[in-house]
Design a protein around this motif. Sequence first.
Motif, PDB file in Angstrom:
ATOM      1  N   UNK A  82       0.743  -0.973   0.101  1.00 46.56           N
ATOM      2  CA  UNK A  82       0.340  -0.129   0.517  1.00 46.56           C
ATOM      3  C   UNK A  82       0.930   1.639   0.050  1.00 46.56           C
ATOM      4  N   UNK A  83       2.446   1.188   0.019  1.00 45.84           N
ATOM      5  CA  UNK A  83       2.904   2.256  -0.100  1.00 45.84           C
ATOM      6  C   UNK A  83       3.303   2.584  -1.579  1.00 45.84           C
ATOM      7  N   UNK A  84       2.837   1.522  -2.316  1.00 42.85           N
ATOM      8  CA  UNK A  84       3.208   1.635  -3.850  1.00 42.85           C
ATOM      9  C   UNK A  84       2.110   1.467  -4.830  1.00 42.85           C
ATOM     10  N   UNK A  85       0.194   0.958  -4.060  1.00 45.24           N
ATOM     11  CA  UNK A  85      -0.710   1.074  -4.884  1.00 45.24           C
ATOM     12  C   UNK A  85      -1.621   1.025  -4.086  1.00 45.24           C
ATOM     13  N   UNK A  86      -2.625   1.210  -4.344  1.00 47.32           N
ATOM     14  CA  UNK A  86      -4.218   1.461  -3.791  1.00 47.32           C
ATOM     15  C   UNK A  86      -4.604   2.909  -3.588  1.00 47.32           C
ATOM     16  N   UNK A  87      -3.674   4.036  -4.012  1.00 51.31           N
ATOM     17  CA  UNK A  87      -3.753   5.409  -4.019  1.00 51.31           C
ATOM     18  C   UNK A  87      -3.239   6.579  -5.159  1.00 51.31           C
ATOM     19  N   UNK A  88      -4.016   6.976  -4.915  1.00 50.64           N
ATOM     20  CA  UNK A  88      -3.411   7.902  -6.368  1.00 50.64           C
ATOM     21  C   UNK A  88      -2.412   9.366  -5.642  1.00 50.64           C
ATOM     22  N   UNK A  89      -1.889   9.508  -5.769  1.00 51.79           N
ATOM     23  CA  UNK A  89      -0.478  10.280  -4.630  1.00 51.79           C
ATOM     24  C   UNK A  89       0.471  10.343  -5.094  1.00 51.79           C
ATOM     25  N   UNK A  90       1.259  11.370  -5.161  1.00 47.69           N
ATOM     26  CA  UNK A  90       2.857  11.844  -5.828  1.00 47.69           C
ATOM     27  C   UNK A  90       3.343  10.336  -5.522  1.00 47.69           C
ATOM     28  N   UNK A  91       3.871   9.838  -6.333  1.00 47.65           N
ATOM     29  CA  UNK A  91       5.459   8.794  -5.712  1.00 47.65           C
ATOM     30  C   UNK A  91       4.193   7.447  -5.810  1.00 47.65           C
ATOM     31  N   UNK A  92       3.489   7.627  -6.165  1.00 43.37           N
ATOM     32  CA  UNK A  92       2.618   5.813  -6.412  1.00 43.37           C
ATOM     33  C   UNK A  92       3.386   5.538  -7.783  1.00 43.37           C
TER      34      UNK A  92
END
Length: 387
Positions: free
Chosen positions: A348-358
């Motif tokens: 969940x530090x890579x996937x599951x959100x739309x945020x810079x760095x994901x």
Amino acid sequence: MMEHKMTTIFAKRLFDGENWLTNQEVTFKGQLIESIVSKADPSTDNTDIVDLLAPGFIDVHVNGGGGALFNHTPTLAALERMVAVHAQFGTVAMMPTLISDDYEIMSQAHQTVCQALKQDMPGILGMHYEGPYLNPIRKGVHNESQLRKPTEGKLAALLDVSRSGKLMVTLAPEQVPEGFIEWLVSEGAIVCIGHSAASYDQARQAVMNGARGFTHLFNAMTPLISREPGVVGAALQTDLPTWCGLIADGHHVHPAAMRVAIAAKGCEHMLLVTDAIQSVGSDEKEMPFLGKRVLRSQGKVTTEDGTLAGSDLDMATAVRNTISFIGRTPAEALQMASLRPAEFLGIDHHFGRIKPGYRASLVALTEDFIVKATWIDGQKVWGQGVV
């Protein structure tokens, strides 16, 4: 080295994995999101304009698609086919699942997934062995002749997936020796309970030993009854962190049962899964399946004796069903398809959100949650009707 062009998407509505936003512009170049900015209008003529943008879906239990079943053809071509087909339904990352099979097929599948991970094949996160350490009493469609006790020497050679990707193992805790679950966990596996006739106490002990998933909740497991809560009762406990996979197709689990489960467990520990076989993305009405003949009709796939043989479900339909059948909010349904599986897998530090760095692994949807376009690691892999 391939030069990546900047991609810009203007979302009239954006679900960032936690919050709803309006009129947002998302930019990425390469695999990662660079920025999300509030804008009144799109910046350039080259911008993709979408009604709704959300984190792409993650399917931790998928056996096939587009005519390919991973057991039948444990090849890179089959994985590419599965990714391409399920991308049409918003899936951006998956755990290809191998149903109980002989050691040779397990070994071929293992080598293929390791190769896919080494090549950074888009959409492949690792591997899910569904069996063969299952209970024949709760075998479902698995071939009883393939169910067996673990042989550690052989199994150890099939665990390197966890060195470069994610590894899931679904097993029946009553079928494995003491210490086996702890050993698997120490080797990097995510252990799930499924196809099990375990008692409540046995299932609870497995969780205390490190198991943290329940494969297709309610299906092929001991039910919750008054004096013996069974595997289902253990799954719905909340004192230890576990996650439950739900096949929300209206055939595997009654909507009322799903509502009760979510009321007990909470949406935050429920994962939408497909358990899809090769029928998804195919027009076939009859198909071979592990030596049996499977019939497809009215949204389900069964053997000739009526046993469910995986599903004919895709993730976008699962999201729509979660809203319409179960009565969850769109935010909860989208999280159960993306953020919750990412948390379960520890990504969940890579996937599951739309945020810079994901990861720029995204799905564009209509207001009715029909998929219009899908991006995997910054590349549009499927799209229609997007400006």
